[in-house]
Design a protein around this motif. Structure first.
Motif, mmCIF file in Angstrom:
data_model
loop_
_atom_site.group_PDB
_atom_site.id
_atom_site.type_symbol
_atom_site.label_atom_id
_atom_site.label_comp_id
_atom_site.label_asym_id
_atom_site.label_seq_id
_atom_site.Cartn_x
_atom_site.Cartn_y
_atom_site.Cartn_z
ATOM 1 N N ARG A 137 -15.039 37.231 35.225
ATOM 2 C CA ARG A 137 -14.529 35.928 35.667
ATOM 3 C C ARG A 137 -13.390 36.174 36.635
ATOM 4 N N VAL A 165 -12.711 27.555 36.323
ATOM 5 C CA VAL A 165 -12.411 26.145 36.594
ATOM 6 C C VAL A 165 -13.286 25.296 35.672
ATOM 7 N N SER A 170 -25.227 30.835 37.252
ATOM 8 C CA SER A 170 -24.766 29.574 36.666
ATOM 9 C C SER A 170 -23.544 29.739 35.769
ATOM 10 N N GLY A 171 -23.094 30.972 35.571
ATOM 11 C CA GLY A 171 -21.872 31.174 34.804
ATOM 12 C C GLY A 171 -22.060 31.697 33.391
ATOM 13 N N ALA A 188 -19.753 34.842 32.645
ATOM 14 C CA ALA A 188 -18.364 34.389 32.554
ATOM 15 C C ALA A 188 -18.115 33.672 31.221
ATOM 16 N N ASP A 207 -27.334 40.188 30.948
ATOM 17 C CA ASP A 207 -28.497 40.289 31.819
ATOM 18 C C ASP A 207 -29.593 41.118 31.155
ATOM 19 N N ILE A 233 -22.827 27.670 40.239
ATOM 20 C CA ILE A 233 -21.414 27.830 40.585
ATOM 21 C C ILE A 233 -21.184 29.010 41.545
ATOM 22 N N LYS A 234 -21.953 30.096 41.328
ATOM 23 C CA LYS A 234 -21.758 31.291 42.151
ATOM 24 C C LYS A 234 -22.078 31.007 43.620
ATOM 25 N N TYR A 278 -19.382 28.879 45.340
ATOM 26 C CA TYR A 278 -18.219 29.667 45.756
ATOM 27 C C TYR A 278 -18.498 30.413 47.066
HETATM 28 N N1 LIG Z 1 -16.137 28.172 35.107
HETATM 29 C C1 LIG Z 1 -15.990 28.960 36.156
HETATM 30 N N2 LIG Z 1 -14.937 28.847 36.959
HETATM 31 C C2 LIG Z 1 -14.796 29.641 38.032
HETATM 32 N N3 LIG Z 1 -15.659 30.591 38.383
HETATM 33 C C3 LIG Z 1 -16.727 30.756 37.610
HETATM 34 C C4 LIG Z 1 -16.944 29.970 36.468
HETATM 35 N N4 LIG Z 1 -18.109 30.382 35.889
HETATM 36 C C5 LIG Z 1 -18.555 31.370 36.661
HETATM 37 N N5 LIG Z 1 -17.736 31.599 37.691
HETATM 38 C C6 LIG Z 1 -17.912 32.588 38.726
HETATM 39 O O1 LIG Z 1 -19.202 32.415 39.271
HETATM 40 C C7 LIG Z 1 -19.805 33.679 39.491
HETATM 41 C C8 LIG Z 1 -21.104 33.705 38.731
HETATM 42 O O2 LIG Z 1 -20.866 33.586 37.353
HETATM 43 P P1 LIG Z 1 -21.590 34.536 36.319
HETATM 44 O O3 LIG Z 1 -21.686 35.939 36.817
HETATM 45 O O4 LIG Z 1 -20.999 34.320 34.994
HETATM 46 O O5 LIG Z 1 -23.034 33.884 36.388
HETATM 47 P P2 LIG Z 1 -24.338 34.360 35.652
HETATM 48 O O6 LIG Z 1 -24.993 33.136 35.151
HETATM 49 O O7 LIG Z 1 -23.992 35.432 34.667
HETATM 50 O O8 LIG Z 1 -25.163 34.956 36.846
HETATM 51 P P3 LIG Z 1 -26.310 36.074 36.814
HETATM 52 O O9 LIG Z 1 -27.531 35.345 36.340
HETATM 53 O O10 LIG Z 1 -26.419 36.473 38.232
HETATM 54 O O11 LIG Z 1 -25.844 37.134 35.892
HETATM 55 C C9 LIG Z 1 -18.823 34.733 39.049
HETATM 56 O O12 LIG Z 1 -18.165 35.231 40.174
HETATM 57 C C10 LIG Z 1 -17.858 33.990 38.175
HETATM 58 O O13 LIG Z 1 -16.553 34.538 38.269
#
Ligand SMILES: Nc1ncnc2c1ncn2[C@@H]1O[C@H](COP(=O)(O)OP(=O)(O)OP(=O)(O)O)[C@@H](O)[C@H]1O
Ligand SMILES: Nc1ncnc2c1ncn2[C@@H]1O[C@H](COP(=O)(O)OP(=O)(O)OP(=O)(O)O)[C@@H](O)[C@H]1O
Ligand SMILES: Nc1ncnc2c1ncn2[C@@H]1O[C@H](COP(=O)(O)OP(=O)(O)OP(=O)(O)O)[C@@H](O)[C@H]1O
Ligand SMILES: Nc1ncnc2c1ncn2[C@@H]1O[C@H](COP(=O)(O)OP(=O)(O)OP(=O)(O)O)[C@@H](O)[C@H]1O
Ligand SMILES: Nc1ncnc2c1ncn2[C@@H]1O[C@H](COP(=O)(O)OP(=O)(O)OP(=O)(O)O)[C@@H](O)[C@H]1O
Ligand SMILES: Nc1ncnc2c1ncn2[C@@H]1O[C@H](COP(=O)(O)OP(=O)(O)OP(=O)(O)O)[C@@H](O)[C@H]1O
Ligand SMILES: [Mg+2]
Ligand SMILES: [Mg+2]
Ligand SMILES: [Mg+2]
Ligand SMILES: [Mg+2]
Ligand SMILES: [Mg+2]
Ligand SMILES: [Mg+2]
Lengths: 267, 267, 267, 267, 267, 267
Positions: A24, A29, A68-69, A72, A125, A223-224, A227
């Motif tokens: 994260r 946020v 989608s986060g 994190a 993952d 979310i990714k 950004y």
């Molecule tokens: N609530 C949040 N606030 C701010 N940034 C976030 C938030 N949730 C995720 N991010 C950011 O968004 C990006 C993607 O999040 P994350 O890696 O958790 O997604 P994921 O669903 O695990 O993706 P993947 O399927 O690619 O593994 C990261 O850079 C993370 O820091």
């Protein structure tokens, strides 16, 4: 050497460690109600593991689109649990290793967890841990068998374990039979227009009258990606604009934002 | 020995090195607006990586038909970036190596890049790195898993990395899931009639009144094929004409040019 | 020992060597206009490689039915080029070798060629080098990847290379993607009635009034099969006739010729 | 040890050796005109190899149903050729060997043949040499590639070679591409009623008035099955009859013969 | 050690040995006319091998549903033949061995048999020797190739061999081509009502008035299943009844017998 | 080390051991008539093995949905049998081992059992022992062949063995042919409304007037899922409620129970 597979993470007094924090990077946020609900439910499972006598092993899967986060969120739960043993198992530290080596390292993490009274293991993952690829499809059956057994094997008497998995290929995990091995599953969604607007307001890089149009345009984006898009747009059409925008002295030009959207959304 | 896999390329003061220059052996001519637009956008990503705080890793895919100029473009961006670390990873230096050796060498390049504050890695002809062949289809899953993880693994704190991939098999990369691992994707096209005409005029080997007919005939041809075709035609029907044509004292006979076109365009 | 893979062939002053000559054991007869046209075009490529500055690497594929004279033609071009380095790569000298050994030997031939200012490499019977078989289909992907890279890898500065491939499985090569790796492709055909007649007249084993009927009957037959057929017929119905026929004192009985045709053309 | 793969067979002065004779254990009876025709044609090829200058390599395939007499015919041609080097390559002496070992042994036989001025190699039961099985289908591609090259590789100057292959899976050989590698192919058939009658009369175990009915009943049966069937019937319904029948003092009971036919022809 | 693959069985003077006897643990009861007919025919083959001059090798396949008595029948023929060398090859003694080891052991048994003037080899449960499984399907091609060659390879001069195979997967053996390698094939059936009644009367565990109903209910059941079922029923509803029933002082309760039938016949 | 595959379990005087007890961690509650019936039938097989002379080997398969209580039932039968040798073979202690190692360990357990006059072997979760996965499908044929032979191999004279298998993939086992290798098969079901109610009443965590609604809602749920669900609900909406509920001083809020049901039943 450079391939050193499992990072030891032993947070003390609720302080989170590097590996979890890296998930994260830009802080967290508020992503709207659906993300919040999942976080709360996951924290209830943390408590259940802590107090329960009947269920020394609880397993929970976070699935949803790429970016989608999920990771994190899992990291945040790990940090907020304040459990003495929290470890993340990720393919990042196992590139190019043999199936059997990866498998042994994962088993090792579980064995270590069995020594702590309260533990969390994050299987990040899972499709990547299984070396899944849609063509074929191909994947490591050695790993999938190991996970299916580990997800059901009880820790020794008096030890408690919460396993949190993340995946963006829930259909695959389902057909392998790994989904059924989890007690509960939560879907981590993309951002709806309202969620996106909330995120944009927190970042404060758009003129107020542009936020609605911008949020509307990025509906259902993870979310990714949002950004990344904002970062691209912040450079300006000819470059050089980033500093002014992040300092707040300037706002992103909405027309350039829409141009950048074209590049990110594949044609 | 002859199989020595990854060439070290450390351009200093913006001067490009041999490996990158080899990708554009005959210099660069103006290929029209669409090529130019992609170049500019890629240079914006170079800047984003340089100034951004939130995105230490940016990834960009150049896809398009064989010979359309993807590798030349990637090399040009690498040279023009003036980054301290620019490296091209290509199958040319890894013929016949084991999957695991190739994989280790690629990981090595990334590890090296992580030591430089600003780096560019060019993954040239990704389908060749993956040993892709349409029959089956077959490919190296070890490599595809490694790339998918490397394309998402963040460089250490304070380091920044731009990865540029090239491929002429975007459909395959998509079905493997590698496309999704790139932040942005650009399509490098063949030459339209106007583009071809522009190229021909720069080469100055046709009589002025033949250029339009010649350009019309080669529409939708990639730049590489066009160069080959002109070279063949420049020999003349019975050979021996090349020197006169390249010196400008003679022009290519348009009827012979059309004959050669038959050989190049497979019947 | 008996498995010694790549024959060194360094013809001097235009004199051809054993390996190339073995491809045209009985000398070359005139096979008609289409064979001649291909020969001339291939010789133009030889010149292009010699004089060109822009294309240090030219690649040409000869494809056509089994026995149509592809290897003989490639060998002839190699001999007539008078290049200092001409080498034929054939499966005949690599029976039973490991994929990786074959691959290393082929790479070796290319590396050697890169040391000569002007070189020709003949990749004879590419489907056999790839161990292709239609059932499956199966083939060596290691070899196909190696060839695809070698067919595009530029020789070092100042060196020039012409690669001539032959195959009777152009459909397979196409679906693997090897056809696209060649700059030009020529189809070496079977003999039409007129071509067959011309060949028969040069061999002078038929009575004049039988030649037309004989040529008509073998229409669309590859040159190799025609030679075999004539040889069979020359033995006579009860054997013992061959000497008289080859000395010219006797002619082939046309009815026996037609009988032999039955055996050769599978029922 | 017991797995000793290739039997050396060097018949002198037309005398045949053990291995070839084993293929025709019970001597040869007259099987009718079609078998005879193939024998004569094969002997013409023997002569062609001997006298020809243009075809140092002739290849001939005998295909037909299991037990139709292909191996016996090939062995007979080998014996009657009176060539100094005649060798049979059979899976019987290579059970359980590695593909690569088998392959090396076959190459060895060819290399040996290249040292003799006149040679015959019998590739017996090619589908078994290739370890073919219809399910899949599966087979050894190493072996099929080796055979395809060996069937086209010319012997050294001055040496001559006739290769005779046998198979009961001509469809498979065709789809692998091995059929095309043979110059000529002959079909060795089952016995028609007339052929069967001729065979029975030579064996003289039926009453004269039963021969027609018996021959009618076994129409389209291969010679091997017919021998087995007669042998079974010769035991008599309760056993003990064989001696009397083979000495000629008794004949096979036609009703018991029909009973045995039931067992042999699968229901 | 515990994996010691092939049991030596050299019965003298018609006395059978342990391994063969183990195949008919509870002795042999009369299973009706069809079983008897097959036994008699098999014994005729035993005689044929003994007296024949023309067929030193006879091969016979017993196929039928699982538990129908094939192994027991083959063992009985082996015992009753009074041949000096009788051996059973079974997967039971080769669990977990490598294909190549199994193969070598089987070849060894044949080589041993070739040293005895008269031999019988029982290939028990051929599909298990081939490691057959319907999914795929999968099986050991090494073993199937070995068997196909061994089933046709003649023993040396003066030696005679009868091979008896058993299988419950005749369809699979057919598609592999192993069925065709056997001279004759017999189908060992399940029990018809009359056969079952006969068996029950010999065991004498039912009240006379129950036998018909019981026999009717188990129609088309293999002998093995019938024995299991009777054994289950003999325990009685609450256990404890077995001794009384086997001593004859009590009979099986027919209603309980029908209950047990439910368990054995899968729902 | 941590991978130590087969646990020795030699209960004396009917006392059960750790491994068997771990299968029923929370003790056994009454799950209704269908579970009871299977238990009784299995205990009859225990007796049959003990007293029978004709069936030294009895095999029984417990199949049913995941979590329905198969392993707990098998362990209970093992404990209640009071046999001198009772062992459970489970994938939990063989994670990541080679097929051949697992196979050898399983054979070892059978060999050990053959030394005890009365033994029970539990093959727990057979699909996991076979490394089954539905995609493909894939599984270890080495293991499936070994099991099929072991399930039919008779123990030595005077020894008796009961094998109890469990599986939640009966369809797969059937298509492999392993089902047929078991003498009897029982289906262990999920809980019907009445069974669930009975379980809930024994646990005493619902208000009396809520039990019916709760039981209705969880109809057709396996016992394992029901336990998990109750545990989740017992935490209360905001956590902290577990102690009060298990001590009986408070009851589970039915609306929260329904909320939790959503999480467990995948949407
Ligand atoms: N609530 C949040 N606030 C701010 N940034 C976030 C938030 N949730 C995720 N991010 C950011 O968004 C990006 C993607 O999040 P994350 O890696 O958790 O997604 P994921 O669903 O695990 O993706 P993947 O399927 O690619 O593994 C990261 O850079 C993370 O820091
Ligand atoms: N703008 C340009 N001006 C002049 N030559 C160019 C230009 N772009 C490409 N070329 C030349 O065209 C040829 C093909 O270009 P390049 O190798 O970059 O294509 P590519 O798309 O990478 O092809 P491939 O798919 O085969 O890898 C090269 O020889 C390169 O030097
Ligand atoms: N022009 C020619 N004059 C005389 N003989 C020729 C001629 N061309 C080919 N041959 C002979 O015909 C035979 C077949 O020719 P070649 O081997 O070149 O055919 P190919 O197309 O390479 O066949 P394959 O597909 O089997 O490799 C050879 O023996 C060769 O010597
Ligand atoms: N003309 C013949 N006279 C007498 N016996 C013959 C004759 N031809 C073949 N046989 C006998 O018939 C049997 C089968 O012949 P052979 O083995 O040659 O058949 P095949 O076609 O090679 O069979 P497979 O396809 O099984 O290899 C042999 O025992 C052989 O001795
Ligand atoms: N005629 C018989 N009288 C008494 N018992 C018999 C008889 N035939 C077979 N049996 C018994 O029935 C059981 C099954 O017989 P057997 O093993 O021969 O069957 P199978 O057909 O070989 O089965 P599978 O296909 O499983 O190998 C054995 O225990 C055997 O002792
Ligand atoms: N009768 C029972 N009373 C109480 N708890 C039970 C009972 N039966 C099973 N359980 C519990 O339910 C859980 C699941 O049971 P068990 O592991 O036996 O199911 P299973 O059918 O073997 O599941 P799987 O298919 O996942 O192996 C265990 O924790 C076990 O202790
Ligand atoms: Mg993630
Ligand atoms: Mg390129
Ligand atoms: Mg050729
Ligand atoms: Mg034969
Ligand atoms: Mg049997
Ligand atoms: Mg279980």
């Amino acid at each position: 050497d450079f391939l050193n597979a499992v990072q030891e993470i032993i947070p003390a007094f609720g302080a989170s460690t590097d590996d979890l924090e890296r998930c994260r990077l830009n802080g967290m946020v508020d992503c709207g109600g659906r993300h919040k609900h999942i976080y709360e439910r996951a924290m209830l499972l943390v408590e259940q593991v802590k107090v329960s006598k009947g269920s020394p092993l609880v397993t929970c899967l976070l699935e949803g689109p790429s970016g989608s986060g999920k990771s994190a969120m899992a990291a945040t739960v790990g940090i907020d649990s304040e459990f003495p043993y929290v470890k993340i198992i990720s393919a990042e530290s196992m590139i190019g290793l043999l199936e059997s080596t990866k498998c042994a390292q994962i088993v090792k993490v579980f064995e270590d967890a069995y020594k702590s009274p309260l533990s969390i293991i994050i299987l990040d993952d899972i499709e990547r841990l299984l070396e899944y690829v849609a063509i074929g499809p191909r994947f490591s059956n050695l790993m999938s068998q190991a996970l299916m057994v580990l997800l059901k094997r009880l820790p020794p008497k008096g030890k408690k374990l919460l396993v949190i998995g993340t995946t963006s290929e829930v259909g695959f995990l389902d057909s392998v039979g790994i989904c059924d091995a989890f007690s509960v599953t939560y879907h981590v969604p993309t951002l709806k227009t309202d969620d996106a607007k909330k995120v944009m307001q927190q970042l404060n890089v758009f003129a107020e009258h542009d936020v609605d149009a911008a949020a509307e345009a990025v509906s259902d984006m993870p979310i990714k990606k949002l950004y990344m898009l904002i970062e691209m747009a912040a450079q300006g059409e000819r470059g050089g604009a980033a500093e002014a925008i992040y300092s707040g002295s300037q706002k992103i030009k909405i027309s350039h934002f829409f141009d950048c959207l074209q590049d990110v959304v594949r044609y």
